[in-house]
Design a protein around this motif. Structure first.
Motif, short mmCIF file in Angstrom:
data_model
loop_
_atom_site.label_atom_id
_atom_site.label_comp_id
_atom_site.label_asym_id
_atom_site.label_seq_id
_atom_site.Cartn_x
_atom_site.Cartn_y
_atom_site.Cartn_z
N LEU A 144 -8.48 -30.96 -11.94
CA LEU A 144 -9.79 -30.67 -12.36
C LEU A 144 -10.43 -29.25 -12.23
N ALA A 145 -10.02 -28.70 -11.45
CA ALA A 145 -10.04 -26.97 -10.89
C ALA A 145 -9.75 -26.30 -12.17
N ARG A 146 -8.36 -26.52 -12.25
CA ARG A 146 -7.55 -25.83 -13.32
C ARG A 146 -8.08 -26.30 -14.81
N TRP A 147 -8.57 -27.31 -14.99
CA TRP A 147 -9.26 -27.71 -16.19
C TRP A 147 -10.54 -26.88 -16.47
N ARG A 148 -11.26 -26.96 -15.45
CA ARG A 148 -12.50 -26.18 -15.30
C ARG A 148 -12.16 -24.63 -15.55
N ASP A 149 -11.11 -23.93 -14.93
CA ASP A 149 -10.78 -22.77 -15.50
C ASP A 149 -9.98 -22.60 -16.52
N ARG A 150 -9.96 -23.65 -17.41
CA ARG A 150 -9.34 -23.51 -18.79
C ARG A 150 -8.03 -22.89 -18.73
N ARG A 151 -7.22 -23.60 -17.59
CA ARG A 151 -5.82 -23.04 -17.53
C ARG A 151 -4.96 -24.14 -17.92
N ILE A 152 -5.37 -25.45 -18.21
CA ILE A 152 -4.78 -26.46 -18.57
C ILE A 152 -5.98 -27.37 -19.71
N PHE A 153 -5.46 -28.21 -20.56
CA PHE A 153 -6.09 -29.05 -21.21
C PHE A 153 -5.90 -30.43 -21.01
N GLY A 232 -16.46 -24.91 -33.31
CA GLY A 232 -15.76 -23.76 -32.22
C GLY A 232 -16.02 -24.03 -30.96
N GLU A 233 -16.78 -24.99 -30.64
CA GLU A 233 -16.71 -25.35 -28.98
C GLU A 233 -16.22 -26.89 -28.64
N ILE A 234 -15.03 -26.85 -28.12
CA ILE A 234 -14.65 -28.37 -27.87
C ILE A 234 -15.24 -28.75 -26.46
N THR A 235 -15.99 -29.95 -26.29
CA THR A 235 -16.44 -30.21 -25.14
C THR A 235 -15.85 -31.23 -24.32
N VAL A 236 -15.25 -31.27 -23.34
CA VAL A 236 -14.70 -32.25 -22.55
C VAL A 236 -15.12 -32.59 -21.16
N ASN A 237 -14.79 -33.72 -20.68
CA ASN A 237 -15.17 -34.37 -19.39
C ASN A 237 -16.57 -34.56 -19.50
N ARG A 238 -16.68 -35.38 -20.66
CA ARG A 238 -18.41 -35.90 -20.84
C ARG A 238 -18.49 -37.24 -20.25
N PHE A 239 -17.38 -38.08 -20.19
CA PHE A 239 -17.54 -39.68 -19.79
C PHE A 239 -16.90 -39.87 -18.81
N ILE A 240 -17.41 -40.82 -18.06
CA ILE A 240 -16.98 -41.36 -16.79
C ILE A 240 -15.85 -42.82 -17.25
N THR A 241 -14.94 -42.86 -16.92
CA THR A 241 -14.20 -43.85 -17.34
C THR A 241 -13.55 -44.64 -16.17
N ASP A 242 -13.44 -46.09 -16.51
CA ASP A 242 -12.43 -46.79 -15.51
C ASP A 242 -10.96 -46.56 -15.30
N VAL A 243 -10.01 -47.35 -14.69
CA VAL A 243 -8.70 -47.15 -14.63
C VAL A 243 -7.98 -47.48 -15.95
N PHE A 259 -14.40 -25.59 -24.07
CA PHE A 259 -13.13 -24.92 -24.46
C PHE A 259 -13.53 -24.24 -25.93
N GLU A 260 -13.27 -22.81 -25.95
CA GLU A 260 -13.75 -22.16 -27.33
C GLU A 260 -12.44 -22.44 -28.37
N ALA A 261 -12.80 -22.57 -29.65
CA ALA A 261 -11.69 -22.99 -30.41
C ALA A 261 -12.30 -22.33 -31.89
N PRO A 262 -11.14 -21.84 -32.49
CA PRO A 262 -11.34 -21.56 -34.00
C PRO A 262 -12.21 -22.49 -34.54
N PRO A 263 -13.43 -22.07 -35.41
CA PRO A 263 -14.12 -23.04 -36.16
C PRO A 263 -13.50 -23.46 -37.44
N LEU A 264 -13.23 -24.79 -37.69
CA LEU A 264 -13.13 -25.33 -39.00
C LEU A 264 -14.28 -25.67 -39.70
N ILE A 265 -15.58 -25.37 -39.27
CA ILE A 265 -16.72 -25.64 -40.19
C ILE A 265 -17.73 -24.57 -39.76
#
Length: 291
Positions: A144-153, A232-243, A259-265
Motif C-alpha cells: 500500500l505504501a508503494r502504491w501511495r508513492d506511485r511506485r507500483i500500480f 487524465g486522473e485515474i483514481t484507485v483504492n476507492r472501495f473496500i472488498t472482501d476476500v 495517478f496522473e495519466a494522458p487524457p483520452l477525452i
C-alpha cells in the motif's frame, strides 16, 4: 525397524534448485539414522506456499500413504514446513494420529505421540499462524505504501491504459485508446446505441480488456464511458472488498490514490458524454435527441 517418511518444502520457486530441499532432507536422514529408522520415502513440495494446503500435492500424497499403513513416522525439519495455518496443521496431525503415525519436528524437538507434544503443537501452531498473519499484514502495508508513492500500480489499469513499471507511470495503450475514442465518437457524435456499438466490436473481433473469449456488452461500454479516469486522473483504492474481491463498502476520499495519466477525452466533452448517458434509454443505451 520403523518406516519413516520425510516431508520437505520450499515456499518460492527460486529455491527449488537451491540447497533448501536437500538441506532439509539431509537433516532428516541424519535424524532417522540416529533413531535406527528406515527412511522409505521423501515427499517434496517445491515452490509452494505453506498457507496453500490444497495445492500441496506431495503433502496430499503423504497423507494418502499414511492411510495405507506404508509409513509409521513422518519427520520434518521444522513445524513451519508442515503448515502455517493452525487449523490445517492440527487437522493433518490428527490424520497422522488416527493412523497411529508418529510425527517428529526436529527443530522444535517434538514427538507428536504424547500429550505434552500435542499441547506444544497446538501452541506452536497458533504462534506460527500469528506470525503468518503479521507477515501478510506487513506485506500488504508495504504494498500500500508503494502504491501511495506511485511506485507500483495494483491491479489492471482502466481499458485504454497500461502501467509502465520501468518508468513508473500510466501510459495510453495505443489500440485500446483508439477504440475508446471511436466508441465516444460513435455514441456522442453519431448517436449510435451502446448495444449497436458493442455488437459491432464483437463482430470485428475487438478484444475487451480481459481478452480471450470475453465479449462486449452495452453495460461494459456504459461503465467505461461513465468513468472520469479518461480525463487524465485515474483514481484507485476507492472501495473496500472482501476476500473474494466483492465490493462491500467505499473508502473515504482521503484514502483514494490518484495517478496522473494522458487524457483520452477533455473534461468538457466528457461532461457532454454524461448528459447523453443520463438521457439514454436504459435498455438500448441509445441517447435521446438533445434539445
Amino acid at each position: 525397524m520403523t518406516k519413516a517418511a520425510a516431508y520437505v518444502r520450499v515456499s518460492t520457486s527460486n529455491q527449488i534448485d537451491g540447497e533448501s530441499l536437500s538441506t532439509q532432507k539431509s537433516i532428516i536422514q541424519a535424524y532417522c539414522a540416529s533413531k535406527g529408522w528406515k527412511l522409505v520415502n521423501t515427499f517434496r513440495d517445491a515452490g509452494i506456499s505453506g498457507s496453500n494446503v490444497d495445492n500441496r500435492p506431495a503433502l496430499q500424497a503423504l497423507l494418502a500413504a499414511v492411510k495405507t499403513g506404508e509409513i509409521e513416522a513422518v519427520v520434518v525439519r521444522d513445524l513451519s514446513r508442515f503448515g502455517r495455518s493452525a487449523r490445517d496443521l492440527l487437522n493433518n496431525l490428527q490424520a497422522l494420529k488416527d493412523s497411529s503415525v508418529t510425527f517428529i519436528s526436529i527443530k522444535e524437538n517434538i514427538d507428536g505421540s504424547d500429550a505434552y507434544s500435542q499441547f506444544m503443537l497446538t501452541i506452536l501452531a497458533a504462534i506460527s499462524q500469528l506470525e503468518l498473519e503479521i507477515i501478510t499484514s506487513r506485506i500488504k502495508e508495504n504494498r500500500l505504501a508503494r502504491w501511495r508513492d506511485r511506485r507500483i500500480f495494483c491491479g489492471k489499469a482502466p481499458y485504454g491504459y497500461i502501467w509502465n513499471p520501468k518508468e513508473k507511470r500510466i501510459e495510453i495503450e495505443p489500440e485500446q485508446g483508439e477504440i475508446y475514442s471511436i466508441v465516444v465518437k460513435e455514441y456522442l457524435d453519431l448517436a449510435r446505441s451502446l448495444n449497436d456499438i458493442s455488437l459491432e466490436l464483437n463482430a470485428e473481433g475487438i478484444p475487451t480488456r480481459n481478452g480471450g473469449s470475453s465479449k462486449w456488452f452495452s453495460g461494459t461500454l456504459s461503465k467505461i464511458l461513465k468513468s472520469a479516469d479518461y480525463c487524465g486522473e485515474i483514481t484507485v483504492n476507492r472501495f473496500i472488498t472482501d476476500v473474494k474481491g466483492k465490493i462491500i463498502g467505499h473508502r473515504s476520499e482521503s484514502e483514494h490514490i490518484i495517478f496522473e495519466a494522458p487524457p483520452l477525452i477533455t473534461r468538457a466533452r466528457w461532461d457532454r458524454l454524461q448528459e447523453r448517458l443520463d438521457s439514454a434509454n436504459s435498455r438500448s443505451g441509445r441517447p435521446s435527441k438533445m434539445e
